[in-house]
Design a protein around this motif. Structure first.
Motif, short mmCIF file in Angstrom:
data_model
loop_
_atom_site.label_atom_id
_atom_site.label_comp_id
_atom_site.label_asym_id
_atom_site.label_seq_id
_atom_site.Cartn_x
_atom_site.Cartn_y
_atom_site.Cartn_z
N ARG A 1 -9.87 -3.77 -12.12
CA ARG A 1 -9.47 -2.36 -11.66
C ARG A 1 -8.75 -1.85 -12.79
O ARG A 1 -7.84 -2.59 -13.35
N GLY A 2 -9.11 -0.31 -12.99
CA GLY A 2 -8.40 0.21 -13.95
C GLY A 2 -7.40 1.44 -13.59
O GLY A 2 -7.35 1.30 -12.26
N ILE A 3 -6.88 2.03 -14.46
CA ILE A 3 -6.06 3.17 -14.06
C ILE A 3 -6.80 4.30 -13.40
O ILE A 3 -7.82 4.70 -14.04
N LEU A 4 -6.59 4.62 -12.17
CA LEU A 4 -7.53 5.60 -11.31
C LEU A 4 -6.67 7.06 -11.75
O LEU A 4 -7.57 8.05 -11.85
N SER A 5 -5.32 7.17 -11.49
CA SER A 5 -4.83 8.57 -11.29
C SER A 5 -3.60 8.57 -12.46
O SER A 5 -3.88 7.76 -13.16
N ALA A 6 -3.16 9.82 -12.48
CA ALA A 6 -1.95 10.03 -13.16
C ALA A 6 -0.61 10.01 -12.45
O ALA A 6 0.26 10.92 -13.05
N GLY A 7 -0.68 9.95 -11.14
CA GLY A 7 0.68 10.43 -10.38
C GLY A 7 0.90 9.25 -9.41
O GLY A 7 0.34 8.14 -9.38
N SER A 8 1.48 9.65 -8.18
CA SER A 8 2.16 8.78 -7.31
C SER A 8 1.11 8.24 -6.25
O SER A 8 1.42 7.41 -5.79
N GLU A 9 -0.14 8.68 -6.40
CA GLU A 9 -1.12 8.38 -5.51
C GLU A 9 -1.78 6.99 -6.05
O GLU A 9 -2.71 6.57 -5.36
N GLU A 10 -1.56 6.54 -7.13
CA GLU A 10 -2.18 5.52 -7.73
C GLU A 10 -2.35 4.19 -6.89
O GLU A 10 -1.53 3.69 -6.39
N PRO A 11 -3.67 3.81 -6.78
CA PRO A 11 -3.82 2.78 -6.00
C PRO A 11 -4.15 1.44 -6.68
O PRO A 11 -3.91 0.17 -6.06
N ASN A 12 -4.43 1.32 -7.90
CA ASN A 12 -4.58 0.32 -8.59
C ASN A 12 -3.68 -0.32 -9.60
O ASN A 12 -3.58 -1.43 -9.63
N ARG B 1 -6.28 -0.08 11.45
CA ARG B 1 -5.69 -1.38 11.48
C ARG B 1 -6.97 -2.58 11.24
O ARG B 1 -6.48 -3.66 10.61
N TYR B 2 -7.84 -2.20 11.68
CA TYR B 2 -9.22 -3.30 11.53
C TYR B 2 -9.59 -3.35 10.08
O TYR B 2 -9.77 -4.40 9.58
N THR B 3 -9.81 -2.21 9.54
CA THR B 3 -10.12 -2.28 8.17
C THR B 3 -8.91 -2.31 7.15
O THR B 3 -9.31 -2.47 5.93
N THR B 4 -7.97 -2.21 7.49
CA THR B 4 -6.39 -1.92 6.66
C THR B 4 -6.64 -0.56 5.69
O THR B 4 -6.16 -0.43 4.66
N THR B 5 -7.62 0.22 5.96
CA THR B 5 -7.89 1.61 5.19
C THR B 5 -6.63 2.35 5.35
O THR B 5 -6.18 2.52 6.15
N GLY B 6 -6.20 2.89 4.16
CA GLY B 6 -5.06 3.66 4.26
C GLY B 6 -3.54 3.02 4.33
O GLY B 6 -2.57 3.41 4.74
N MET B 7 -3.84 1.53 4.30
CA MET B 7 -2.53 0.94 4.41
C MET B 7 -1.97 0.68 2.98
O MET B 7 -2.38 1.22 2.00
N GLY B 8 -1.05 -0.39 2.77
CA GLY B 8 -0.50 -0.80 1.44
C GLY B 8 0.33 0.29 1.01
O GLY B 8 0.96 1.19 1.62
N THR B 9 0.77 -0.01 -0.17
CA THR B 9 1.65 0.95 -0.92
C THR B 9 1.65 2.28 -1.09
O THR B 9 2.32 3.13 -1.40
N ASP B 10 0.16 2.67 -1.29
CA ASP B 10 -0.19 4.01 -1.35
C ASP B 10 -0.53 4.76 -0.22
O ASP B 10 -0.69 5.95 -0.38
N GLN B 11 -0.47 4.13 0.82
CA GLN B 11 -0.62 4.57 2.06
C GLN B 11 -1.77 5.65 2.20
O GLN B 11 -1.77 6.50 2.82
N GLY B 12 -3.06 4.91 1.39
CA GLY B 12 -4.03 6.10 1.48
C GLY B 12 -4.10 7.32 0.97
O GLY B 12 -4.90 7.95 1.52
N LYS B 13 -3.46 7.54 0.00
CA LYS B 13 -3.36 8.85 -0.53
C LYS B 13 -4.63 9.19 -1.16
O LYS B 13 -4.95 10.59 -0.97
#
Lengths: 199, 1004
Positions: B59-70, B553-565
């Motif tokens: 995975r590489g850098i996707l964004s330039a801000g606080s939304e970064e998931p990778n 909850r089933y897929t975990t989409t939107g979870m994690g540290t970026d909360q699916g931004k």
């Protein structure tokens, strides 16, 4: 620090009265053994008049304000309670005078000189320092000299009394919380620089 | 690759002259002052910064801000190491050390990548489906899963950094400092309002920092930005806070902000906190939080080198970094054309613009064509190649409906894909504030609907796309907010803005089709951080997880540290596609605080160590400490527990203290007892109502023990109260109950009996209290007191006299909690230590023995005296304690009286206080031990009650215990059992009076 005539302050061994940083934004001072009384009464005209006769000024009825005359400050605590602060050893005489002028009316004068410890904070950064532990709005637009409030400072219940508009405050705290609060204030002053004063 | 190979010298705001060395995954790199870790890595041609959560794909850098998931980074070392920090938000400083996460043994070669090969076996809900059985294996599974899936590692030791909290109040809080936020802050601050402007970035300006094409009021964006900031700063009541993220929006316009004070410094000064948690009360809030660009969901859209189009522009314009030498731009809207133009102008190659739209017009398209950029309308990227970095794409024409592709695939080489899927307004804080969102079909995004609190949104977080609109909205929002907060003035005129504009349209194709069905031969990633694909969402929907909350909850989409931004709206839309529902019909999940993760240490701040909770100590504490006392917590008080002599164990010390307190003279610091001064003509009547016994006829100078009940007739507190004068009483309470009793008295006076004339004032700390106890206590007191007649006739038990002790003004109470001849000497707190020392000196010849709370507990238990909170637990009434004698049958009323007559209170099988004696006199039962009559080899057995107090009594010569037992008094004489771990102790039920049952000694 003080120990006179076998009397000992709750801050003995905790508070310093000298030293500290030369460019301090905070000066912290213990004011040991000040006389302190709690005055209770109904706040009515008769009561105010009788208290005025003993104090030289009537207890303030505007909430969260203080009246000061010479060495005596009278801090509004509630509609029927005031904290009176006076000079060291002056409390007994003042209490007697109050009891005399209040006579048989339903009022009470209670000596709390040892219950409370008085601290003085001064310096350019006292506003920021208090904001670390007090949720009240103490900005000059919201709070000014002559105002007082009972509130929390960190985990201690305190009465704050703003003395002037250059950042001088008196803090009254329960004696057993005084060492905690003193250390908390010292620690919270780290980023401003701290010096100690004498009361 | 050569150092800073991708830096463009004539672009960006970084300081080209200040080179900053740093380490990433053990390798040395150089960046520039003003870089983030992400921009510095890109400047060095580094895209690969992490591995996917589930499939471990590069995975590489996707964004330039606080939304970064990778680009989640383990930052720093040792106890300062912090997991999951976003490389896009880490300001570069000299000596920065960062590590990638979720890879083993290395980022380039990660064994976990095998998961990608078996990914058909890892569908959504994989954990739920696989690890359900057998249940007892869960602990093993969990261990394995954590190891395989974990992101960063939390340090194990104590956080060495300092954190502060800061309360603040303002008229207007502006969140975000882009064009709208700056305009709002300016308009509000000029009225004189107290304004706080907070922005998560290191510099104020938001999108202006990466927009060099537009002109505002005839100036460059940079000139307008700095002039506006200067104008706000010139307002006396304005506070500007860069590096400050507004993390939470709570009730009554209470917001939390995290200020990163020293995180960006190589050598933070020791006097500054690392971070500061601001707690803000704002009269009005202006949300100018901007918008986050959406990725396009196309096949294998997760390779390093595939980035958000706006991020590519930011890296170029703000940091002077070309994220690739040969870019392919893939878009469904106009904005990506700006990226293409910027890249071209900076000397980059734009291989093509692939636009999902069929009809496009406007200045941006014209400009792109004029620059010679190939524009492929109605086309889509159907595949990507390149393992650790994108190498090429395959492009095909879309069918008219956009649900398939047609014609021949064309291979285009590129090392960068700038994807633009439209903008999601950053509505997180609005949603946290309970504001409602509404779906805007044109933008394909949720925009602010209805405010719930005193708040307005302005700028691109409302869906505005043009800088001019953002500024105009900001000026209005700031002005309105200031007016609503009571300030007057006029907003500055909106400046004229010139920038390229497009046709404005979008083509929303939520899953970009390819030559194969979704989920076969490649992955359409939706949530990069949680490795959730379009196929996973479709599968979950087919399996019945159709509610958005279930899907999450089933897929975990939107979870994690970026909360699916970056992923939430795409996920909702794909779910909507499957359900043939519009997006408002699908709904959204709740946005929760904090907006970005924050350190736990911040919430503890300085409330750690000695500041965790105040320790209250008496005025005699210093002596106890010097005497080597052990202490115990009683509420916040630290009380002397026992005073071991060298070599003494606790039991030996306590036995010695207990013996001395009866046979000789013991001395105890009882200063912590609660004390309440009660004055007024109705004082006696008031006591009559709050205690169970009679108070009206108590003589002046006499003391009485009282029991207080709550309305439910359960024992609440006890203590001795003394009549000092006709209308003046001195009440004592338990140490732990003092504040509660004062509140209780005030509550009844203020709310139930406001007509009663009585004042209560706490005097707990006005007095130091020293209790002396034992046969020789009178003799000792006599040596220090010559103005009180101490004879039994003149100064009987339960009386108080005023005089001096050791020359100190004192109130002496002849009361006893030990059942022994005893005096409690009260002096002004300042004299407490002097009194104690005087008594110790005078008592030396009597072998005076300090005793602590443990000995006190033994002494009172010998007498069967209760301790509220030990023998009682809120379910115990006076009769249960065998204390019916203290409940007046004559008084018309007192608190709790009516409840005493409830049928349940009269049941014979209520738990009652009894004494227990063990067969073995040395067996001390554990407190809390359960008591049974019908002993069985193993539980369950009927439990009759439990042991409340248990000690060895040296005065009795055997162990003693008290217990609450069902129908206990009727069982007197019975044998019962206390089953313990490994043994059973048999006990005999007795009356709970073990020593001096007639109570002669206290009266002696």
């Amino acid at each position: 620090m003080a120990e006179i005539n076998q009397a000992r302050s709750p801050l003995a061994g905790v508070a310093s009265s000298e030293g500290g940083s030369s460019e301090a934004g905070i000066r912290l001072t213990e004011r040991p053994f000040l006389g302190k009384l709690v005055l209770r009464g109904d706040g009515g005209d008769g009561f105010l008049k009788a208290a005025d006769a003993a104090l030289g000024t009537a207890p303030p009825i505007e909430p969260n304000t203080a009246a000061t005359i010479e060495e005596v400050s009278i801090l509004w605590h509630s509609p029927d309670e005031w904290l009176i602060v006076t000079a060291t050893s002056a409390e007994t005489e003042l209490a007697n005078r109050l009891r005399e002028t209040l006579g048989s009316m339903h009022a009470a004068v209670i000596d709390v000189s040892d219950s409370l410890v008085a601290l003085r904070l001064s310096g350019s950064s006292t506003g920021s320092l208090l904001a670390k532990g007090c949720a009240l709005d103490l900005h000059p637009r919201a709070f000014g000299p002559g105002q007082c409030a009972q509130t929390h400072l960190a985990s201690a219940l305190v009465t704050l009394h703003q003395i002037d508009d250059t950042g001088t405050w008196d803090i009254f705290v329960r004696a057993s919380f005084a060492p905690y609060l003193w250390r908390w204030l010292e620690d919270a002053s780290l980023e401003y620089g701290l010096a100690y004063g004498t009361g | 690759m050569s150092p800073q190979s991708h830096r463009v010298t004539e672009r960006g705001r970084t300081d080209k002259t200040r080179l900053i060395p740093f380490k990433f995954d053990g390798r040395d790199y150089v960046g520039q002052a003003g870089d983030t870790l992400a921009s510095a890595l890109l400047a060095n041609g580094v895209h690969l910064v992490g591995r996917g959560f589930k499939y471990h794909r590069p995975r590489g850098i996707l964004s330039a801000g606080s939304e970064e998931p990778n680009a989640l980074i383990q930052l720093g070392q040792g106890q300062r190491s912090e997991p999951n920090t976003r490389a896009t938000q880490i300001e570069l400083f000299e000596g920065l050390v960062a590590e990638s996460q979720n890879r083993w043994p290395s980022l380039a070669f990660d064994i976990g990548e095998a998961n990608n090969l078996v990914s058909r076996l890892l569908p959504s809900g994989f954990y739920y489906k696989t690890f359900m059985w057998p249940a007892s294996w869960w602990e093993k599974y969990e261990h394995m899963i954590r190891r395989a899936a974990g992101l960063g590692k939390a340090p194990v030791g104590r956080d060495p950094d300092r954190y502060e909290k800061h309360h603040a109040h303002c008229d207007v809080l502006v969140v975000g400092s882009g064009p709208a936020g700056l305009a709002a802050a300016l308009a509000a601050a000029r009225t004189g309002a107290r304004v706080i402007l907070a922005d998560e970035q290191s510099e104020l300006g938001g999108g202006l920092l990466s927009n060099s094409e537009a002109t505002i009021a005839g100036k460059s964006t940079e000139a307008w930005r700095s002039d506006t900031i200067a104008a706000i700063e010139a307002c006396e009541a304005a506070t500007l806070l860069p590096r400050t993220t507004v993390t939470g929006y709570y009730d009554h316009n209470y917001l939390t902000m995290v200020e990163r004070v020293t995180d960006h410094l190589a050598n933070p000064p020791a006097h500054l906190p690392r971070q500061r948690l601001w707690k803000v009360r704002a009269k009005r809030v202006v949300l100018a939080t901007g918008a986050i660009e959406r990725p396009l969901v196309f096949r294998d859209n997760d390779r390093p080198g595939i980035m958000l189009s706006s991020a590519v522009r930011t890296y170029l314009q703000r940091y002077g970094v070309l994220s690739g030498r040969r870019a392919l731009v893939f878009t469904n809207n106009d904005d990506a054309y700006r990226t293409a133009l910027s890249l071209k102008e900076a000397g980059g190659v734009v291989a093509a613009i692939v636009d999902l739209r069929i009809e496009v017009s406007g200045a941006l398209l014209d400009a792109a064509r004029a620059k010679g950029i190939e524009v492929l309308l109605g086309h889509a990227v159907v595949a990507t190649k390149g393992h650790k970095h994108v190498r090429s794409v395959s492009v095909m024409a879309l069918t008219g409906a956009g649900d398939g592709v047609q014609g021949l695939a064309r291979e285009i080489e590129c090392d960068l894909i700038a994807m633009a899927g439209g903008w999601n307004p950053t509505v997180h804080l609005l949603s946290q504030s309970r504001g409602k969102l509404s779906w805007n079909e044109d933008l394909g995004a949720f925009v602010p609907g209805q405010s719930f609190q005193a708040e307005t949104s302005a700028g691109s977080c409302t869906g505005a796309l043009e800088t001019a609109d953002c500024i105009r909205q900001g000026l209005k929002a700031g002005m309105d907010a200031a007016r609503a907060a009571g300030f007057k003035g006029r907003a500055p005129a909106a400046p004229k803005v010139e920038e390229h504009s497009g046709s404005g349209g979008m083509r929303l194709i939520w899953t970009v089709p390819s030559t194969r069905p979704v989920g076969r031969g490649g992955k359409h990633f939706v949530d990069f951080q949680n490795d959730v694909t379009a196929a996973d969402i479709r599968l979950a929907a087919r399996e019945g997880y159709q509610s958005v909350e279930h899907l999450k909850r089933y897929t975990t989409t939107g979870m994690g540290t970026d909360q699916g931004k970056t992923s939430n709206v795409n996920a909702l839309a794909i779910l909507g596609d499957v359900l043939s529902s519009d997006i408002p019909g699908v709904g959204t999940t709740t946005f929760r605080a904090p907006f970005t993760p924050s350190a736990i240490g911040l919430y503890a701040a300085r409330n750690v160590g000695e500041f965790f909770d105040p320790e209250r100590r008496t005025m005699i504490d210093e002596w106890h400490r010097e005497a080597g006392a052990k202490f115990e917590h009683v509420g916040q008080w630290m009380r002397a527990w026992y005073y071991p002599k060298p070599g003494e164990a606790q039991r030996q010390a306590v036995d010695r203290e207990v013996k001395a307190a009866r046979d000789g003279v013991g001395i105890m610091d009882a200063s912590t007892l609660g004390k309440i001064d009660i004055q007024g003509p109705d004082a006696a009547e008031f006591l009559n109502r709050v205690y169970t016994n009679a108070w009206l006829k108590l003589g002046i100078g006499r003391c009485r023990y009282g029991l207080m009940l709550h309305e439910d007739a359960m024992v609440f507190d006890d203590g001795v109260t003394t009549r000092l004068a006709e209308n003046h009483f001195h009440m004592t309470t338990t140490t732990g109950g003092a504040a509660g009793v004062l509140d209780w008295l005030e509550e009844w006076r203020q709310t139930e009996w406001p007509e009663m004339k009585v004042h209560f004032t706490s005097v707990t700390e006005q007095w130091a209290v020293v209790s002396i106890c034992g046969r020789k206590s009178r003799e000792l007191l006599a040596e220090l007191c010559d103005d009180i007649d101490l004879s039994g006739e003149a100064f009987p038990f339960m009386a108080m006299r005023e005089g001096t002790v050791s020359g100190l003004p004192a109130r002496v109470f002849r009361i006893s909690f030990t059942g022994e001849l005893s005096y409690e000497i009260n002096v002004a707190a300042r004299h407490g230590l002097a009194l104690w020392r005087a008594l110790m000196a005078a008592g030396e010849k009597h072998a005076i023995t300090p005793y602590g709370t443990e000995a006190m507990h033994v002494l009172r238990a010998e007498k069967g005296f209760i301790i509220v909170g030990q023998e009682t637990d809120g379910t115990v009434g006076p009769d249960d304690l065998g204390m019916d004698w203290i409940v007046s049958k004559k008084k018309p009323d007192f608190i709790g009286r009516r409840s005493l007559a409830r049928p349940d209170m009269l049941k014979p099988d209520r738990k009652q206080l009894v004494g227990l004696l063990t067969d073995d006199p040395n067996e001390v039962l554990p407190e809390g031990g359960q008591i049974v009559a019908d002993l069985k080899p193993a539980p369950p057995m009927e439990m009759l009650g439990h042991i409340t107090s248990s000690y060895y009594s040296p005065n009795c010569g055997h162990s003693i215990a008290m217990a609450l037992i069902k129908g206990g008094r009727a069982r007197t004489g019975e044998k019962l059992f206390v089953p313990l771990d490994g043994k059973t102790v048999s006990v005999r039920v007795v009356e709970p009076k073990f020593f001096d049952p007639e109570g002669e000694r206290a009266n002696g």
